[in-house]
Enzyme design. Structure first.
Site, short mmCIF file in Angstrom:
data_model
loop_
_atom_site.label_atom_id
_atom_site.label_comp_id
_atom_site.label_asym_id
_atom_site.label_seq_id
_atom_site.Cartn_x
_atom_site.Cartn_y
_atom_site.Cartn_z
N HIS A 138 36.01 79.71 57.77
CA HIS A 138 37.10 80.69 57.86
C HIS A 138 36.96 81.56 59.12
O HIS A 138 37.45 82.69 59.15
CB HIS A 138 37.18 81.56 56.60
CG HIS A 138 37.74 80.81 55.41
ND1 HIS A 138 39.08 80.63 55.23
CD2 HIS A 138 37.13 80.19 54.39
CE1 HIS A 138 39.27 79.93 54.12
NE2 HIS A 138 38.11 79.64 53.59
N SER A 181 50.14 51.96 55.45
CA SER A 181 48.85 52.54 55.06
C SER A 181 48.26 51.73 53.91
O SER A 181 48.83 51.70 52.81
CB SER A 181 49.01 54.00 54.63
OG SER A 181 47.83 54.41 53.94
N GLY A 218 42.00 64.50 50.92
CA GLY A 218 42.14 65.82 50.31
C GLY A 218 40.84 66.40 49.79
O GLY A 218 40.86 67.34 49.00
N LEU A 274 37.03 66.57 53.93
CA LEU A 274 36.32 65.90 55.02
C LEU A 274 37.28 65.55 56.15
O LEU A 274 36.96 64.80 57.05
CB LEU A 274 35.59 64.65 54.52
CG LEU A 274 34.52 64.89 53.46
CD1 LEU A 274 33.79 63.59 53.10
CD2 LEU A 274 33.49 65.93 53.92
N SER A 275 38.48 66.11 56.08
CA SER A 275 39.46 66.02 57.15
C SER A 275 40.01 64.61 57.39
O SER A 275 40.03 64.11 58.52
CB SER A 275 38.90 66.59 58.45
OG SER A 275 39.94 66.74 59.36
N SER A 280 43.00 64.17 57.19
CA SER A 280 44.29 64.42 57.85
C SER A 280 44.17 64.39 59.37
O SER A 280 44.95 63.72 60.04
CB SER A 280 44.90 65.73 57.37
OG SER A 280 44.07 66.83 57.66
N GLU A 335 50.27 68.60 62.73
CA GLU A 335 49.94 69.09 61.39
C GLU A 335 50.58 70.47 61.14
O GLU A 335 51.13 70.72 60.07
CB GLU A 335 48.43 69.16 61.19
CG GLU A 335 48.06 69.56 59.76
CD GLU A 335 46.76 68.95 59.26
OE1 GLU A 335 46.23 68.01 59.87
OE2 GLU A 335 46.28 69.41 58.21
N ASP A 375 39.39 70.77 63.05
CA ASP A 375 39.35 69.39 62.56
C ASP A 375 39.71 68.39 63.65
O ASP A 375 39.01 67.40 63.87
CB ASP A 375 40.31 69.21 61.37
CG ASP A 375 39.91 70.08 60.18
OD1 ASP A 375 38.86 70.75 60.25
OD2 ASP A 375 40.66 70.10 59.19
P1 ADP Z 1 41.71 66.48 54.02
O1 ADP Z 1 42.10 66.55 55.46
O2 ADP Z 1 40.64 67.44 53.66
O3 ADP Z 1 41.35 65.09 53.58
P2 ADP Z 1 44.46 67.22 53.65
O4 ADP Z 1 45.22 67.70 52.47
O5 ADP Z 1 44.46 68.05 54.87
O6 ADP Z 1 42.97 66.94 53.15
O7 ADP Z 1 45.03 65.79 54.07
C1 ADP Z 1 45.16 64.74 53.11
C2 ADP Z 1 46.48 64.02 53.32
O8 ADP Z 1 46.47 63.27 54.55
C3 ADP Z 1 46.74 62.96 52.27
O9 ADP Z 1 47.30 63.52 51.09
C4 ADP Z 1 47.70 62.02 52.98
O10 ADP Z 1 49.01 62.53 52.95
C5 ADP Z 1 47.22 62.08 54.42
N1 ADP Z 1 46.31 60.94 54.72
C6 ADP Z 1 45.01 60.99 55.05
N2 ADP Z 1 44.50 59.75 55.23
C7 ADP Z 1 45.49 58.88 55.00
C8 ADP Z 1 45.61 57.44 55.01
N3 ADP Z 1 44.57 56.67 55.29
N4 ADP Z 1 46.84 56.90 54.73
C9 ADP Z 1 47.89 57.68 54.46
N5 ADP Z 1 47.85 59.02 54.42
C10 ADP Z 1 46.67 59.63 54.68
MG MG Z 2 43.04 68.24 56.39
#
Ligand code: ADP
Ligand code: MG
Length: 387
Positions: free
Chosen positions: A37, A70, A125, A128-129, A131, A161, A173
């Site tokens: 943070h 995906s 989610g 561990l990023s 996204s 993002e 990230d």
């Molecule tokens: P984190 O980044 O901590 O894993 P986030 O909520 O920021 O959590 O991001 C997760 C989101 O990213 C998923 O719900 C999905 O929408 C998207 N995402 C991540 N990896 C993939 C993937 N391999 N295929 C499709 N969507 C993905």
């Molecule tokens: Mg994320």
């Protein structure tokens, strides 16, 4: 990595049978070691890129459209290139690759007609990023080898993002995903958006433990914390006008202002200022291979997040407190935004089997949940894979 690439190539071939052999790209997830943070308070963070990653495969399709599949979601999307810049977000996973295409167009890159397959070894989610990994892996695939400054790539993925997906995340990230280095953590100065590599001692393993929970409160609490920090900055700036963010004040000076601050913003600000100090102390301890000090700083960070910043939860506190009873564990703390997601642990390599067994057993007994455990090596940043 070989297993992930085999899956990716299989998927690509079966979804896009007419395409030529694809180019392959990898973008890693991350674990933040310390500095939680602090990014949106323009301070310091110390993440590692990890060997769990998002992989993309892409090849020209000659059809005037962008087609994305995906494997993780078991879903595909396609958009004509004509009018691509005007396609709005749809609120699901496809916003990540589409948002990146959108930002590439705004930055002046054309989007080629390609087929793009995605496969990830990261949990989604879990903090561990995954996204940032999908953003950067998709951006590399859409660039198809065209040059881009690493820093620009990170900033572009973050804009996707922030602006297209609509998550108000900081720069950490995407930045570490692009700039990660094998064997090192990356100390990022979130005000200047610059970094230096920090070599990690070899006699310790970084282990992420996924609590498998994500409390709803997380989203609104994040917005609350951002607001509480600006309230603290506004109050501090009345006395010290040079202070524009919590980055600009240290914990001693903050302490001297305690009578003029409301209790809550004071506690939030105290977390941020002491946490910035802990990042610097951790970097110094790592340089000396002082694992005990590194561990003590992990624990102090967790307590500060638990009591001053109030972003922990029962599951994370339990995982941390349990880890600290296991021989060979130097330190443990929540990592990421909080309210669920992962803890990060510093564990002596020989203690890893016992660590995994005890963590699983205790968490299972207390919450009836089997936690995922990820021993992580500090890995290289994103790039193309040449086989
Ligand atoms: P984190 O980044 O901590 O894993 P986030 O909520 O920021 O959590 O991001 C997760 C989101 O990213 C998923 O719900 C999905 O929408 C998207 N995402 C991540 N990896 C993939 C993937 N391999 N295929 C499709 N969507 C993905
Ligand atoms: Mg994320």
């Amino acid at each position: 990595m070989a297993g992930a690439l085999a899956i990716l190539k299989d998927i690509f071939r079966s979804r896009f049978p007419e395409a030529a052999a694809p180019r392959l790209f990898r973008a890693p997830g991350r674990v933040n070691l310390i500095g939680e943070h602090t990014d949106y308070n323009l301070g310091f963070v110390l993440p590692i890129a990890i060997d769990y990653a998002c992989y993309t495969a892409s090849a020209a399709n000659g059809r005037g459209e962008l087609r994305v599949y995906s494997e993780t979601m078991g879903q595909g999307r396609e958009w004509p290139l004509e009018g691509l810049a005007g396609v709005p977000p749809s609120g699901d996973w496809s916003d990540y690759p589409l948002g990146v295409a959108n930002q590439l167009l705004r930055a002046g890159y054309d989007i080629p007609a390609v087929d793009l397959a995605i496969h990830s070894t990261l949990p989604l989610g879990a903090g561990l990023s995954s996204s940032a990994a999908i953003e950067v892996a998709a951006a590399l695939a859409l660039l198809g080898g065209r040059e881009i400054e690493p820093r620009e790539l990170a900033l572009l993925a973050r804009r996707a993002e922030n602006q297209f997906v609509g998550t108000p995340c900081g720069i950490m990230d995407q930045y570490v995903c692009v700039h990660g280095e094998a064997g090192s953590a990356i100390e990022i100065d979130c005000r200047d958006v610059t970094h230096r590599a920090v070599r990690l001692p070899e006699a310790v393993r970084v282990v992420a433990v996924n609590s498998m929970v994500k409390h709803e409160l997380g989203g609104s609490a994040y917005v609350d914390r951002v607001r509480e920090c600006s309230e603290a900055v506004a109050a501090i700036a009345e006395r010290f006008p040079d202070v524009q963010s919590l980055r600009d004040i240290d914990s001693e000076r903050l302490q001297s202002l305690r009578p003029s601050l409301r209790e809550l913003p004071f506690h939030r600000a105290r977390h941020v200022t002491t946490e910035n100090g802990r990042v610097h102390a951790f970097v110094a301890a790592a340089a000396h291979g002082d694992l005990r000090r590194m561990g003590a700083l992990f624990i102090a960070s967790h307590r500060s997040l638990q009591y001053d910043y109030e972003v922990s939860c029962a599951e994370l506190d339990f995982l941390v407190d349990t880890a600290l009873t296991i021989p060979g564990v130097y330190g443990a703390r929540l990592t990421g935004g909080g309210f669920g997601g992962c803890t990060v642990n510093l564990v002596a390599p020989e203690a890893l089997p016992q660590f995994e067994e005890r963590m699983r057993g205790s968490y299972q007994a207390k919450f009836g949940i089997d936690p995922q455990i990820f021993p992580c090596d500090a890995a290289a940043g994103a790039g193309e894979i040449f086989e």
